[in-house]
Write an enzyme that holds these catalytic residues in place. Structure first.
Site: not given
Length: 432
Positions: A178, A204, A215, A301, A427, A432
């Site tokens: 993602t 992921k 996880t 992130e 975030n 979007s």
């Protein structure tokens, strides 16, 4: 630089192949247009090709034969439909599975028709593989609370199945990404009873990662012969010291899933009890899961650094885990690491509010990287150190915080990442 430094273990060799490294496992990943179908401003016309060059959003992992299987799932009270369906399927089969279907872009969570859609996806894949619906596992990731469009999956299923390949691991690993910036896969080979065994996995995760159990989505495959009961025991034990010791942002996902499938094609005598063979398998599983854990942390992130907190001298392992996680989860500490600031007081503060038993006046802290190590705290108080040397150490992309809290036998490691401006940017416009 998102690659991690892998630890070398005697008797275990890192190999390529991810979830396809073990004998008898195939995988595929492709783009089917899930997000496009969700987007009201750009509705699908129904004619997009599954062979589109856009990032894959659907994948399938399949075994040549039936597997013993085990899984662990999120402990969030809000559970995604795929979690509920996979739990029901494992219960119905007594720990058997032969396929695993996964998608990104939509978590299929908090939807009235969520289970219906998850089961439908399992039915579609099972029909192609010639197995029962309950012999399929499913995992989904992406936006929560938006209806999962099933039509793109239905249209892509023929191509997804026909493209299954023994070297399809990379396509599958990319399909579950993602906000991840890199794919996450690892595999090892080792011997059990004179037979060469393999374990491989993909994962992921970049945000919404926090114990228990952090996880995100993980698929692990092995050709080692091991019973479903011993597989579940090994997985449960190792989750405690790997994925459950991982935190990126303090948010626990609704869809976290980690499943292991063992097809037995390595030809070793089936492992049905603890012993030498079980220990060898468990060590291999630890290597896979600990490496993916570090990959998840380093690709948090907006992250620029992998943070590893090693705790020793605790009363027991549980206390050591609590202390290590307390440090890794501290926003102030994470910000200091982003700024390469040796503000060791933030480390001691996080150690101090950990719900564990120890004497704060015995706490010792060192900060290290490949540039060296500095001693910043001894017996709960600061010691002189060079700020220039500290800055040099903290500018590296892998930082180690080594904490000793006494003379007990308990030790543990937790992993996380720094907190940066980009985390907020990512975030702030996630949908979007």
């Amino acid at each position: 630089m998102k690659e991690i430094n892998k630890v070398v273990y005697d008797g275990y060799k890192y190999i390529d192949g991810g979830v396809c490294a073990a004998k008898g496992f195939k995988a595929n990943g492709l783009y089917c247009g899930i997000k496009k179908a969700m987007d009201a401003a750009e509705k699908t016309d129904g004619n997009e090709s599954p062979l589109s060059n856009e990032k894959p959003d659907l994948c399938l992992v399949a075994a040549d034969v039936m597997c013993n299987a085990a899984a662990v799932f999120t402990q969030n009270k809000v559970k995604g439909a795929p979690v509920t369906v996979s739990q029901k399927h494992l219960a119905a089969t007594g720990g058997k599975a032969q396929g695993f279907i996964l998608n990104s872009k939509n978590a299929n969570t908090c939807n009235a028709d969520g289970e219906e859609k998850a089961i439908k996806m399992c039915e579609l894949a099972a029909a192609k593989l010639g197995i029962k619906t309950e012999e399929m596992l499913i995992a989904q990731t992406g936006v929560i609370g938006q209806i999962m469009p099933i039509e793109p999956v239905e249209k892509a299923m023929d191509t997804l199945y026909s493209g299954l390949a023994y070297d399809g691991n990379e396509k599958a690993a990319i399909a579950i990404m993602t906000t991840d910036t890199v794919k996450k896969e690892v595999a090892v080979e080792f011997d059990i009873g004179g037979k060469t065994c393999h374990i491989g996995g993909m994962g992921k995760g970049s945000g919404m990662i926090h114990p228990n159990m952090a996880t995100t989505l993980n698929v692990i495959t092995t050709d080692c012969a091991i019973s479903a009961e011993m597989l579940k025991k090994a997985l449960t034990d190792i989750v405690k010291v790997t994925y459950n010791c991982l935190s990126v942002d303090g948010d626990q996902s609704t869809n976290d899933t980690c499943a292991v499938m063992a097809n037995g094609l390595a030809g070793n005598a089936e492992i049905t009890a603890e012993g030498k063979d079980y220990d060898a398998f468990k060590q291999g599983l630890f290597i896979i899961m600990s490496n993916i854990t570090k990959m998840l942390a380093k690709d948090g992130e907006g992250a620029t650094k992998l943070l590893e907190c090693n705790v020793c001298g605790a009363k027991d392992q549980d206390d050591a885990i609590i202390i290590a996680k307390s440090v890794i989860c501290s926003p102030l500490f994470k910000c200091a690491m982003f700024g390469a600031d040796a503000n060791w007081g933030r480390i001691l503060c996080a150690v101090g509010y950990a719900n564990a038993e120890f004497d704060i006046n015995k706490v010792d802290v060192k900060i290290a990287s490949k540039q060296g190590e500095i001693h910043v705290c001894e017996n709960g108080a600061g010691v002189p150190f060079s700020e220039e040397e500290a800055k040099k150490i903290l500018l590296e992309d892998e930082i180690f915080i080594n904490v000793c809290v006494g003379d007990g036998d308990g030790k543990a490691t937790a992993w996380g990442c720094d907190l940066t401006y980009d985390y907020v940017k990512i975030n702030g416009d996630y949908r979007s």
